[in-house]
Design a protein around this motif. Structure first.
Motif, PDB file in Angstrom:
ATOM      1  N   THR A  99      73.080  41.065  59.365  1.00 23.53           N
ATOM      2  CA  THR A  99      73.400  39.640  59.538  1.00 23.53           C
ATOM      3  C   THR A  99      72.757  38.697  58.511  1.00 23.53           C
ATOM      4  O   THR A  99      73.150  37.538  58.431  1.00 23.53           O
ATOM      5  CB  THR A  99      72.976  39.169  60.944  1.00 23.53           C
ATOM      6  N   ILE A 105      78.828  34.394  62.361  1.00 25.77           N
ATOM      7  CA  ILE A 105      79.155  35.629  63.078  1.00 25.77           C
ATOM      8  C   ILE A 105      79.942  35.247  64.322  1.00 25.77           C
ATOM      9  O   ILE A 105      79.507  34.405  65.104  1.00 25.77           O
ATOM     10  CB  ILE A 105      77.894  36.395  63.515  1.00 25.77           C
ATOM     11  N   ASP A 108      78.761  37.951  68.252  1.00 29.52           N
ATOM     12  CA  ASP A 108      77.385  38.403  68.051  1.00 29.52           C
ATOM     13  C   ASP A 108      76.898  39.298  69.191  1.00 29.52           C
ATOM     14  O   ASP A 108      76.223  40.305  68.953  1.00 29.52           O
ATOM     15  CB  ASP A 108      76.456  37.194  67.895  1.00 29.52           C
TER      16      ASP A 108
END
Length: 434
Positions: A99, A105, A108
């Motif tokens: 990440t 994102i 997640d």
């Protein structure tokens, strides 16, 4: 220690043994040159003494080298001995590698759930249209992170997508362009130390022409509106007032690729976000699960806008000559103290610092201007530029030198008759009509 690290250590020790053998042979030759009991009446006495002294200095250097090799044998490099195998990485370490430096994102929690159970399967795709440019090193550095985290990574050479995007890659050039992309991306990955043997390369047409995939294209087109398709491709597919149907198909095919490549996550630039959201909405309607979406920030081109293969002045080709790089960087917008929309600084942040072997960037300067400056992190470089402690000319000179070091291995690999012929076939020069 993992078997991979053990193999790496064995190979390194084998090289040491070969070097030691060479040194021993050199010593034998040196001994044969050693001159003793030289007569004081010998007219060549001074020359012989000088040769003997130089040989002794060489002998001392050899002994130092032997000692260094022996120490390295018994205490190998940290990169060999202390580098953790992916199986020994903690969940937190793998998550951080996957990440870091991402802009966004989506999914997640799903990402964390998968990581706690097994390695993540990721795919990154690139349409084989214009020549790959220097910004490709941004996803390359993330692919390196994914591999370090133990992920299974598939690189999709999206040849069919390239044709559908307003025919940016004509059908008769498609195979040559796909082959060029394959070779140049592999060369770029090798130049930054990414092991390509751990990657899976797939051509889109290897599966996108299959019966099952084609039926899913029809199923998807029966659900997806023209508005949704056009909106999804707004930042990726070339837009026009009267769009071709091919461009409207493009986002849906990219969504289907997630299912047919059997991935857990798709990785791409933040400009792909609308296509990723289309996949999140429509794949479940086909009975397929949502995937995780990992998004990189976009790197501004030299003109300050998005770096694009179609905008020649905004990008640096992976095969550009040193002269071309110097010309493009020298002409880039880089106003003193201005850290906004600065393509040169963006290069440093997203390309040069992440790919630096020691995490630093060296700005070379003549001694009369204070000598070289070493920046340990991008924030230090940016702050120095903001305060005008670093001149734009010095910044550009440092970037030019570092970029050339990065691109030299790629240029050398393509400096062969076979690869030159491939480039000409993939991107034939179109003669302008008089």
């Amino acid at each position: 220690m993992s078997s991979d690290n053990q193999n790496e250590l064995d190979q390194l020790l084998e090289q040491f043994n070969k070097q030691t053998s060479l040194i021993e042979n050199l010593e034998k030759e040196l001994n044969s040159l050693q001159v003793n009991n030289v007569s004081s009446n010998d007219p060549n006495e001074e020359l012989v003494r000088k040769l003997t002294t130089e040989n002794e200095n060489l002998r001392n250097n050899i002994n130092s080298l032997k000692t260094s090799i022996q120490q390295t044998k018994t205490n190998p490099s940290p990169s060999v001995m202390t580098q953790k195998s992916t199986s020994n990485l903690t969940f937190e370490e793998r998550y951080h590698l996957i990440t870091r430096n991402l802009q966004e994102i989506v999914g997640d929690e799903k990402l964390k759930t998968i990581l706690k159970e097994r390695d993540l399967k990721i795919y990154w795709g690139t349409a084989t249209t214009g020549k790959p440019h220097i910004a490709y090193f941004v996803p390359m550095s993330k692919i390196s992170d994914f591999l370090k985290a133990g992920c299974e990574v598939t690189i999709l050479l999206a040849d069919l997508h390239a044709f559908l995007d307003n025919m940016k890659a004509p059908w008769d050039l498609l195979n040559n362009r796909t082959e060029y992309y394959s070779r140049v991306i592999k060369a770029a990955l090798k130049s930054i130390g990414v092991p390509i043997d751990k990657l899976k390369f797939v051509k889109g047409t290897e599966y996108q022409l299959n019966k099952e995939y084609t039926l899913d294209v029809y199923r998807l087109s029966s659900l997806m509106s023209e508005h949704d398709a056009k909106k999804a491709g707004a930042e990726v597919v070339k837009q026009s007032s009267n769009p071709l149907l091919s461009g409207l198909l493009y986002p849906g095919l990219q969504a289907l690729d997630e299912e047919y490549l059997k991935c857990d996550a798709q990785f791409g630039g933040v400009d792909q976000r609308k296509i990723f959201m289309l996949a999140e909405e429509y794949l479940p309607k086909l009975g397929y699960e949502k995937r995780v979406h990992l998004m990189n920030p976009m790197v501004p081109g030299l003109t300050g806008n998005k770096m694009s293969s179609s905008e020649e002045d905004s990008k640096i080709d992976l095969l550009d000559t040193p002269a071309a790089i110097k010309k493009k960087i020298s002409g880039a917008f880089c106003e003193p103290g201005n850290i906004d929309s600065n393509g040169v600084l963006s290069f440093c942040k997203h390309v040069l610092f992440p790919l630096s072997k020691d995490g630093r960037l060296v700005i070379t300067r003549p001694e009369k201007w204070g000598g070289n400056i070493i920046y340990e992190k991008f924030e230090d470089l940016q702050e120095a530029f903001r305060k005008e402690e670093l001149h734009p000319g010095d910044l550009k000179a440092g970037v030019i030198e570092t970029l050339n070091q990065l691109l030299d291995p790629i240029r050398k690999e393509f400096d062969t008759p076979e690869n030159k012929k491939l480039v000409e076939a993939a991107y034939p020069v179109v003669k302008k009509k008089k």
